[in-house]
Design a protein around this motif. Structure first.
Motif, PDB file in Angstrom:
ATOM      1  N   ARG A 163      59.755  26.677  51.938  1.00 30.88           N
ATOM      2  CA  ARG A 163      59.235  27.299  53.165  1.00 30.88           C
ATOM      3  C   ARG A 163      59.064  26.201  54.211  1.00 30.88           C
ATOM      4  NH1 ARG A 163      54.649  29.959  49.491  1.00 30.88           N
ATOM      5  NH2 ARG A 163      55.825  31.678  48.563  1.00 30.88           N
ATOM      6  N   LYS A 164      60.113  25.909  54.909  1.00 31.85           N
ATOM      7  CA  LYS A 164      60.143  24.765  55.811  1.00 31.85           C
ATOM      8  C   LYS A 164      59.784  25.124  57.248  1.00 31.85           C
ATOM      9  CE  LYS A 164      63.731  22.564  52.995  1.00 31.85           C
ATOM     10  NZ  LYS A 164      65.112  22.008  52.966  1.00 31.85           N
ATOM     11  N   LYS A 165      59.681  26.407  57.533  1.00 31.46           N
ATOM     12  CA  LYS A 165      59.376  26.831  58.903  1.00 31.46           C
ATOM     13  C   LYS A 165      57.883  26.649  59.199  1.00 31.46           C
ATOM     14  CE  LYS A 165      63.548  28.385  59.836  1.00 31.46           C
ATOM     15  NZ  LYS A 165      64.396  27.826  60.911  1.00 31.46           N
ATOM     16  N   ASN A 166      57.572  26.557  60.487  1.00 31.20           N
ATOM     17  CA  ASN A 166      56.175  26.497  60.902  1.00 31.20           C
ATOM     18  C   ASN A 166      55.512  27.868  60.873  1.00 31.20           C
ATOM     19  OD1 ASN A 166      56.130  23.726  61.359  1.00 31.20           O
ATOM     20  ND2 ASN A 166      56.924  23.952  63.439  1.00 31.20           N
ATOM     21  N   VAL A 167      56.315  28.919  60.802  1.00 32.86           N
ATOM     22  CA  VAL A 167      55.801  30.288  60.713  1.00 32.86           C
ATOM     23  C   VAL A 167      56.446  30.951  59.505  1.00 32.86           C
ATOM     24  CG1 VAL A 167      55.647  32.533  61.833  1.00 32.86           C
ATOM     25  CG2 VAL A 167      55.456  30.449  63.203  1.00 32.86           C
ATOM     26  N   ASN A 168      55.631  31.414  58.571  1.00 32.42           N
ATOM     27  CA  ASN A 168      56.122  32.094  57.370  1.00 32.42           C
ATOM     28  C   ASN A 168      55.391  33.417  57.222  1.00 32.42           C
ATOM     29  OD1 ASN A 168      57.913  29.985  55.985  1.00 32.42           O
ATOM     30  ND2 ASN A 168      56.038  28.834  56.366  1.00 32.42           N
ATOM     31  N   SER A 169      56.131  34.467  56.923  1.00 31.70           N
ATOM     32  CA  SER A 169      55.513  35.786  56.818  1.00 31.70           C
ATOM     33  C   SER A 169      55.824  36.417  55.478  1.00 31.70           C
ATOM     34  CB  SER A 169      56.010  36.705  57.944  1.00 31.70           C
ATOM     35  OG  SER A 169      57.388  36.987  57.794  1.00 31.70           O
ATOM     36  N   VAL A 170      54.915  37.273  55.046  1.00 37.86           N
ATOM     37  CA  VAL A 170      55.094  38.034  53.812  1.00 37.86           C
ATOM     38  C   VAL A 170      54.450  39.397  54.029  1.00 37.86           C
ATOM     39  CG1 VAL A 170      53.012  36.969  52.824  1.00 37.86           C
ATOM     40  CG2 VAL A 170      54.653  38.110  51.324  1.00 37.86           C
ATOM     41  N   HIS A 201      48.241  22.077  67.677  1.00 40.90           N
ATOM     42  CA  HIS A 201      49.105  21.936  68.854  1.00 40.90           C
ATOM     43  C   HIS A 201      50.276  22.905  68.751  1.00 40.90           C
ATOM     44  CE1 HIS A 201      47.264  18.223  70.548  1.00 40.90           C
ATOM     45  NE2 HIS A 201      46.881  18.065  69.286  1.00 40.90           N
ATOM     46  N   PRO A 202      50.050  24.188  68.977  1.00 40.66           N
ATOM     47  CA  PRO A 202      51.168  25.146  68.936  1.00 40.66           C
ATOM     48  C   PRO A 202      52.133  24.902  70.082  1.00 40.66           C
ATOM     49  CG  PRO A 202      49.177  26.210  69.741  1.00 40.66           C
ATOM     50  CD  PRO A 202      48.766  24.838  69.298  1.00 40.66           C
ATOM     51  N   THR A 203      53.407  24.885  69.771  1.00 47.16           N
ATOM     52  CA  THR A 203      54.443  24.718  70.792  1.00 47.16           C
ATOM     53  C   THR A 203      54.925  26.093  71.255  1.00 47.16           C
ATOM     54  OG1 THR A 203      56.195  24.666  69.127  1.00 47.16           O
ATOM     55  CG2 THR A 203      55.175  22.566  69.726  1.00 47.16           C
ATOM     56  N   LEU A 207      55.070  29.627  69.115  1.00 48.98           N
ATOM     57  CA  LEU A 207      54.520  30.889  69.614  1.00 48.98           C
ATOM     58  C   LEU A 207      55.586  31.979  69.666  1.00 48.98           C
ATOM     59  CD1 LEU A 207      52.201  29.590  72.496  1.00 48.98           C
ATOM     60  CD2 LEU A 207      51.546  30.295  70.188  1.00 48.98           C
ATOM     61  N   ALA A 208      56.817  31.595  70.015  1.00 52.24           N
ATOM     62  CA  ALA A 208      57.902  32.570  70.022  1.00 52.24           C
ATOM     63  C   ALA A 208      58.203  33.057  68.606  1.00 52.24           C
ATOM     64  CB  ALA A 208      59.151  31.958  70.651  1.00 52.24           C
ATOM     65  N   GLU A 209      58.187  32.144  67.634  1.00 52.29           N
ATOM     66  CA  GLU A 209      58.420  32.526  66.243  1.00 52.29           C
ATOM     67  C   GLU A 209      57.280  33.404  65.727  1.00 52.29           C
ATOM     68  OE1 GLU A 209      58.942  28.969  64.024  1.00 52.29           O
ATOM     69  OE2 GLU A 209      60.843  28.429  64.984  1.00 52.29           O
ATOM     70  N   LEU A 210      56.058  33.074  66.109  1.00 53.18           N
ATOM     71  CA  LEU A 210      54.905  33.887  65.710  1.00 53.18           C
ATOM     72  C   LEU A 210      54.996  35.287  66.306  1.00 53.18           C
ATOM     73  CD1 LEU A 210      52.081  34.178  64.410  1.00 53.18           C
ATOM     74  CD2 LEU A 210      51.124  33.179  66.509  1.00 53.18           C
ATOM     75  N   ASP A 211      55.370  35.353  67.569  1.00 54.40           N
ATOM     76  CA  ASP A 211      55.548  36.643  68.242  1.00 54.40           C
ATOM     77  C   ASP A 211      56.594  37.483  67.520  1.00 54.40           C
ATOM     78  OD1 ASP A 211      55.488  38.709  70.032  1.00 54.40           O
ATOM     79  OD2 ASP A 211      56.429  37.607  71.673  1.00 54.40           O
ATOM     80  N   ARG A 245      50.582  28.944  77.280  1.00 59.37           N
ATOM     81  CA  ARG A 245      50.290  30.058  76.364  1.00 59.37           C
ATOM     82  C   ARG A 245      49.493  29.548  75.173  1.00 59.37           C
ATOM     83  NH1 ARG A 245      55.482  32.666  74.444  1.00 59.37           N
ATOM     84  NH2 ARG A 245      54.248  34.554  74.156  1.00 59.37           N
ATOM     85  N   SER A 246      48.846  30.471  74.489  1.00 61.46           N
ATOM     86  CA  SER A 246      48.001  30.090  73.368  1.00 61.46           C
ATOM     87  C   SER A 246      48.181  31.061  72.210  1.00 61.46           C
ATOM     88  CB  SER A 246      46.529  30.075  73.796  1.00 61.46           C
ATOM     89  OG  SER A 246      46.085  31.392  74.096  1.00 61.46           O
TER      90      SER A 246
END
Length: 736
Positions: A163-170, A201-203, A207-211, A245-246
């Motif tokens: 799981r190398k991404k900064n955003v991982n979902s399940v 420090h979210p980039t 934030l786009a990946e989280l969205d 953005r935050s």
């Protein structure tokens, strides 16, 4: 015939291989945590539950943290049998024994990997359901992700499972609902050593990946989705991206039920919870601070139309640490209702754990949506018709009783006592007890009038009581007070406050230095000792003290130049990575460093993290030095006047004034004479100066340890200016 077979093989084998590779690629993508879906098997079908742990801080200097984790957590997870396990950061400590040097230690990571393997074996859970997020301690001195000192990628469960991404979902899927969990890693892309590695420090990319991750099921209207996010940093310790953005913006956009985090431990308070709601009110103030758990007013209008957009709100629930508190959290989602219980495992594993899942705790329920659901009576779901609670126990359960108390009289009066039944399932994941009740009987305008408690008795006759919780059928929320420390760490948006506080402090210090000089040069009004005696007051006193400071030219000019130096030049130079690499230098705007391969220069990283060094230096070293120097100069003037008055060298008019004062205030002057002759005021000021010097020397010692620096070579101006100015002020004001 053979030619035909050969021709067919030539066509089918590549097609099969391509299909197989595509399937493997899809599996790998799912395995990496981007779109993983887990179907829940076994009952109870209406509820799922997960476990959160945080801030383990495994350390070679504190082996008890790992040994307790191994002996307690494995059996507890086996009893609870969660669908997922989250470890929200700071897996290892990364600190020296004196707590001053902060960089990666591979021995701690090896211990973490071994302990987690043992815990997974003891719990009999699948390794893939564990998600461990990187914390700032796991990032101390890591120059590049995937490099030699990025031990998180090598030894963490996320790292081992790719799981190398900064955003991982399940997604946990039941028959009628999806439960989406999204983990985020918002640590620095270039990990500095501590203490200037404190914030998330979210980039914009994160934030786009989280969205995208939070919206992955939005196109499907068949099943409702409950969204939960988890990470290490509270939002009060998370900076904004370069575009402004935050994380809060994304969470509000998707109306997540909760954001689970850690980082702050329990030393700042047990009630580190915060409610967020999008509102046009308080927007300017909420950018900087929030004074209560429920700062934002209930501003959304009732909208009972089918398919109405959800209210933009979410809860932020910081949890206690394993490091000292041995804390563990169980969070349940019961037909969309989110509840949790925090457990202290300091005394060992619990025999029985009780988590009421409905009615919800009125202190921590989604205040707007719950109230709107109540007002829209035609859409109240059947889930209101029963009291429900999850019970986990190592022993067979004999009875479970739901008790409701009424606090209207000022005491807790029992108004409902009903036995709860377990719907037995041979393939049960856990035990959910329920009982019917008339929820309409408990509608009240007070969100804390009625209290719920569950009593469980096991086969050995041992009774366990759940925590008393207020509940509100109306969807009204009970007020939760914050202590000052909780306001300090959860209510203040430090990323937004750093520069306003910094420049306010600098402008104020320039003001108190320059204004007396300006007055002295351009105004006829002079602030002298005689004027202060004639017209006492705090303002006149401070003006006189600062006026006397301006007369000590070396000290006054030295402090002024020092302030300009702190603004215009680097404060110090030091090692920012675990080992090797060029040194970086720090300014009030952050660090300037080169990457580990020396190919790329990064400017001003670690903002607002550097505030932990910048603001204390200004407030507890520079400012006290200014006031102490001025006070020493003022004390010298007072002592000289005292000597003159007793040696007959004073002016006649002032001598007459003193005689009148001695006649009317004999006792007061007697005390003043004693203080002046012994110079007790100066002695007190010397103690204050020594305290400032000690504070400064301790700061320098911490910096030497933290960044492996030599104070004479790497930060001579920072380390030597204040001591020299104070020593000179003490010397020059000691002469009479």
């Amino acid at each position: 015939m053979n030619s035909l077979i050969f021709f067919l093989l030539c066509i089918t084998i590549p097609a099969f291989t391509a299909q197989n590779e595509q399937h493997q690629q899809q599996q790998e993508e799912n395995f990496n945590g981007r779109n993983t879906v887990i179907d829940v098997k076994g009952g109870p079908e209406s509820v799922i539950w997960v476990v959160q742990l945080s801030d383990l801080h495994f350390s070679v200097h504190h082996p008890d943290r790992a040994s307790d984790f191994k002996s307690i957590v494995g059996p507890t997870l086996s009893m609870v049998n969660p669908s997922l396990v989250f470890i929200t950061g700071d897996l290892t400590d990364g600190k020296s024994k004196d707590l001053l040097t902060m960089k990666q230690n591979e021995h701690e990571w090896v211990e973490y990997r071994n302990v987690m393997e043992d815990v997974i074996t003891r719990s009999r859970l699948d390794k893939s359901i564990f998600y461990d997020v990187r914390g700032n301690h796991d990032n101390f001195g890591v120059p590049v992700v995937g490099g030699a000192f990025d031990f998180y990628s090598k030894y963490s469960i996320n790292g081992q499972l790719g799981r190398k991404k900064n955003v991982n979902s399940v997604t946990i899927q039941t028959n009628d609902r999806k439960h989406l969990f999204v983990g985020i890693d918002s640590t620095m892309s270039i990990g500095l050593r501590g203490p200037t590695n404190l914030f998330g420090h979210p980039t914009d990319q994160l934030l786009a990946e989280l969205d995208s991750a939070l919206s992955q099921w939005d196109a499907q209207d068949k099943e409702p989705v409950t969204k939960i996010s988890f990470g290490h940093f509270p939002l009060s310790f998370s900076a904004s991206s370069s575009s402004g953005r935050s994380l809060q913006d994304i969470f509000l956009k998707h109306s997540v039920s909760a954001y689970l985090c850690g980082h702050l431990h329990e030393r700042f308070g047990n009630n580190l919870k915060r409610y967020h709601q999008l509102s046009n009110k308080f927007l300017s103030s909420q950018k900087f601070f929030q004074l209560g758990v429920h700062q934002t007013p209930l501003g959304s209008a009732k909208n009972c139309t089918p398919g109405a957009p959800p209210i933009e709100e979410f809860w932020e629930w910081e949890m206690g640490d394993w490091r000292k508190s041995r804390a563990m959290r169980i969070l349940a989602i019961d037909r969309g209702h989110v509840s949790y219980i925090d457990i202290n495992l300091g005394s060992g594993s619990k025999r029985t754990i009780i988590l009421p899942t409905f009615p919800l705790d009125s202190r921590f329920m989604s205040r707007s949506s719950s109230h709107q659901l109540y007002e829209c009576e035609h859409i109240i779901p059947p889930s209101y018709e029963t009291i429900r609670a999850l019970v986990f126990s190592v022993s067979p359960i004999m009875s479970v009783i739901a008790k409701v108390y009424d606090s209207r009289s000022g005491n807790l009066d029992l108004v409902l006592e009903e036995p709860m039944m377990n719907h037995v399932d041979n393939f049960s994941r856990g035990t959910l007890y329920t009982t019917l009740w008339n929820y309409r009987a408990f509608e009240d305008s007070s969100p804390s009038r009625f209290w719920l408690q569950i009593e469980v008795t096991d086969v050995m006759g041992r009774s366990t009581l759940s925590e008393l919780r207020p509940f509100s059928i109306n969807g009204l929320t009970a007020k939760v007070p914050w202590t000052w420390t909780e306001i300090f760490v959860m209510g203040c948006q430090w990323a937004a406050l750093y520069y306003p506080i910094l420049w306010s402090a600098l402008y104020f210090q320039f003001f108190i230095l320059l204004i007396p000089k300006v007055v002295q040069i351009f105004s006829k009004k002079q602030y002298t000792y005689k004027n202060f005696v004639a017209k006492r007051g705090f303002i006149n006193g401070m003006a006189w003290v600062l006026h006397e400071l301006s007369k000590i030219t070396v000290v006054w000019l030295g402090i002024l130049i020092y302030l300009f130096y702190l603004i215009l030049f680097p404060w110090f130079v030091g090692h920012v990575f675990t080992e090797g690499g060029d040194k970086g230098y720090m300014t009030y705007m952050g660090w300037v460093v080169k990457t580990f391969n020396n190919k790329e220069r990064h400017e001003y990283i670690g903002v607002p993290d550097v505030m932990v060094l910048v603001l204390p230096h200004l407030f507890f070293v520079v400012f006290p030095t200014t006031l102490a120097s001025g006070a020493l100069a003022a004390e010298q003037v007072i002592y000289r006047e005292h000597v003159r008055s007793h040696s007959g060298k004073k002016e006649d008019d002032h001598d007459q004034y003193n005689k009148r004062g001695q006649t009317s205030n004999y006792n007061s002057n007697r005390k003043s004479k004693f203080l002046l002759e012994r110079r007790w005021i100066r002695k007190i000021l010397l103690v204050i100066c020594m305290a400032v010097l000690l504070k400064h020397l301790m700061n320098c010692r911490s910096l030497i340890k933290a960044y492996e620096m030599n104070p004479i070579i790497h930060f001579p101006v920072y380390s030597l200016t204040i001591p020299l100015l104070l020593v000179y002020a003490i010397y020059i004001t000691g002469q009479v």
